[in-house]
Design a protein around this motif. Structure first.
Motif, short mmCIF file in Angstrom:
data_model
loop_
_atom_site.label_atom_id
_atom_site.label_comp_id
_atom_site.label_asym_id
_atom_site.label_seq_id
_atom_site.Cartn_x
_atom_site.Cartn_y
_atom_site.Cartn_z
N THR A 9 0.85 -1.19 0.00
CA THR A 9 0.00 0.00 0.00
C THR A 9 0.89 1.24 0.00
OG1 THR A 9 -1.70 1.26 1.16
CG2 THR A 9 -0.22 -0.05 2.53
N PRO A 10 0.48 2.28 -0.74
CA PRO A 10 1.24 3.52 -0.68
C PRO A 10 0.93 4.33 0.58
CG PRO A 10 -0.62 3.78 -2.15
CD PRO A 10 -0.60 2.33 -1.72
N LEU A 11 -0.05 3.88 1.35
CA LEU A 11 -0.49 4.62 2.54
C LEU A 11 0.37 4.26 3.76
CD1 LEU A 11 -4.34 4.30 1.94
CD2 LEU A 11 -2.83 6.19 1.31
N GLN A 12 1.67 4.28 3.57
CA GLN A 12 2.64 4.04 4.64
C GLN A 12 3.57 5.25 4.67
OE1 GLN A 12 4.47 -0.06 4.44
NE2 GLN A 12 3.65 0.08 2.36
N ASP A 13 4.04 5.58 5.85
CA ASP A 13 4.88 6.77 5.98
C ASP A 13 6.10 6.73 5.08
OD1 ASP A 13 3.09 7.84 7.79
OD2 ASP A 13 4.28 7.31 9.57
N ASP A 14 6.78 5.58 5.00
CA ASP A 14 8.00 5.55 4.19
C ASP A 14 7.71 5.64 2.70
OD1 ASP A 14 7.01 2.93 4.19
OD2 ASP A 14 8.93 2.00 4.64
N VAL A 15 6.57 5.11 2.26
CA VAL A 15 6.20 5.24 0.85
C VAL A 15 5.75 6.67 0.57
CG1 VAL A 15 4.75 4.36 -1.00
CG2 VAL A 15 5.64 2.79 0.74
N ARG A 16 5.01 7.25 1.48
CA ARG A 16 4.65 8.68 1.34
C ARG A 16 5.93 9.52 1.21
NH1 ARG A 16 -0.66 10.16 2.65
NH2 ARG A 16 -1.89 8.51 3.61
N GLY A 17 6.96 9.16 1.98
CA GLY A 17 8.23 9.87 1.90
C GLY A 17 8.86 9.76 0.52
N LEU A 18 8.82 8.57 -0.08
CA LEU A 18 9.34 8.41 -1.44
C LEU A 18 8.59 9.29 -2.43
CD1 LEU A 18 9.77 4.52 -1.74
CD2 LEU A 18 11.60 6.21 -1.68
N MET A 43 -3.06 6.62 -5.66
CA MET A 43 -2.28 5.40 -5.91
C MET A 43 -2.88 4.20 -5.18
SD MET A 43 1.50 7.11 -5.61
CE MET A 43 2.44 5.59 -5.66
N ALA A 44 -3.62 4.44 -4.10
CA ALA A 44 -4.24 3.37 -3.33
C ALA A 44 -5.56 2.90 -3.94
CB ALA A 44 -4.46 3.81 -1.88
N GLY A 45 -5.96 3.50 -5.07
CA GLY A 45 -7.21 3.13 -5.71
C GLY A 45 -7.18 1.72 -6.28
N ALA A 46 -8.36 1.18 -6.51
CA ALA A 46 -8.49 -0.21 -6.99
C ALA A 46 -7.87 -0.42 -8.37
CB ALA A 46 -9.96 -0.60 -7.02
N ILE A 69 -5.68 1.04 -17.43
CA ILE A 69 -6.44 1.99 -18.26
C ILE A 69 -7.64 1.28 -18.86
CG2 ILE A 69 -6.37 3.43 -20.33
CD1 ILE A 69 -3.36 3.82 -19.82
N SER A 70 -7.41 0.06 -19.33
CA SER A 70 -8.46 -0.78 -19.92
C SER A 70 -8.03 -2.23 -19.71
CB SER A 70 -8.61 -0.47 -21.41
OG SER A 70 -7.49 -0.96 -22.14
#
Length: 160
Positions: A9-18, A43-46, A69-70
């Protein structure tokens, strides 16, 4: 350098930092209206799968994403590696993981938009070395001097 690449998941502090580091790198390179950033929430979207590269001690050192995209097209998004690991093929490993996931999902056409100019030459080299070729704008991206567009046809996964 040993890295592991995993879907996270991008919803982590270290990924947010990147992502913050990536944005800081991009902001001076082109006008804001020609920067097409996804937030970590987007980025956390399905429709998006995020890959994170971690070093031997678990530190996040790179990221990249595949946005569907498709059924047959995907877009490479938010590619970034920390300057301390550049030249160590972390970006190549991330791009290979994205490509393999796309292939496994039946996506046969990868697209990407990236910036232009001297601050983006390493990214362009990464994409061309991975078999991407230049193309014109796609989706709703405007045609401008600030964007470069690439594509790659990928095959389907091998049948065992």
């Amino acid at each position: 350098m040993t890295v592991t690449i995993a879907i996270e998941t991008p919803l982590q502090d270290d990924v947010r930092g990147l992502v913050e580091e990536l944005n800081a790198h991009l902001i001076p390179l082109s006008p804001l209206e020609f920067q097409f950033k996804m937030t970590v929430e987007q980025m956390a979207g399905a429709d998006t799968t995020v890959f994170v590269a971690r070093n031997a001690v678990g530190e996040a050192v790179g990221c990249g994403a595949l946005k569907a995209i498709s059924a047959t097209e995907g877009e490479v998004k938010r590619m970034y590696t920390r300057p301390s690991v550049r030249g160590q093929r972390v970006g190549s490993a991330l791009l290979a993981a994205i490509t393999e996931l796309a292939r496994s999902k039946g996506i046969s056409h990868l697209l990407l938009e990236t910036g232009t100019g001297p601050g983006m030459s390493e990214a362009h080299r990464l994409y061309t070395n991975a078999g991407f070729t230049a193309r014109g704008p796609f989706l709703d991206y405007p045609d401008s001097e600030w964007s470069a567009f690439f594509e790659k046809q990928i095959g389907q996964p091998a049948v065992a």
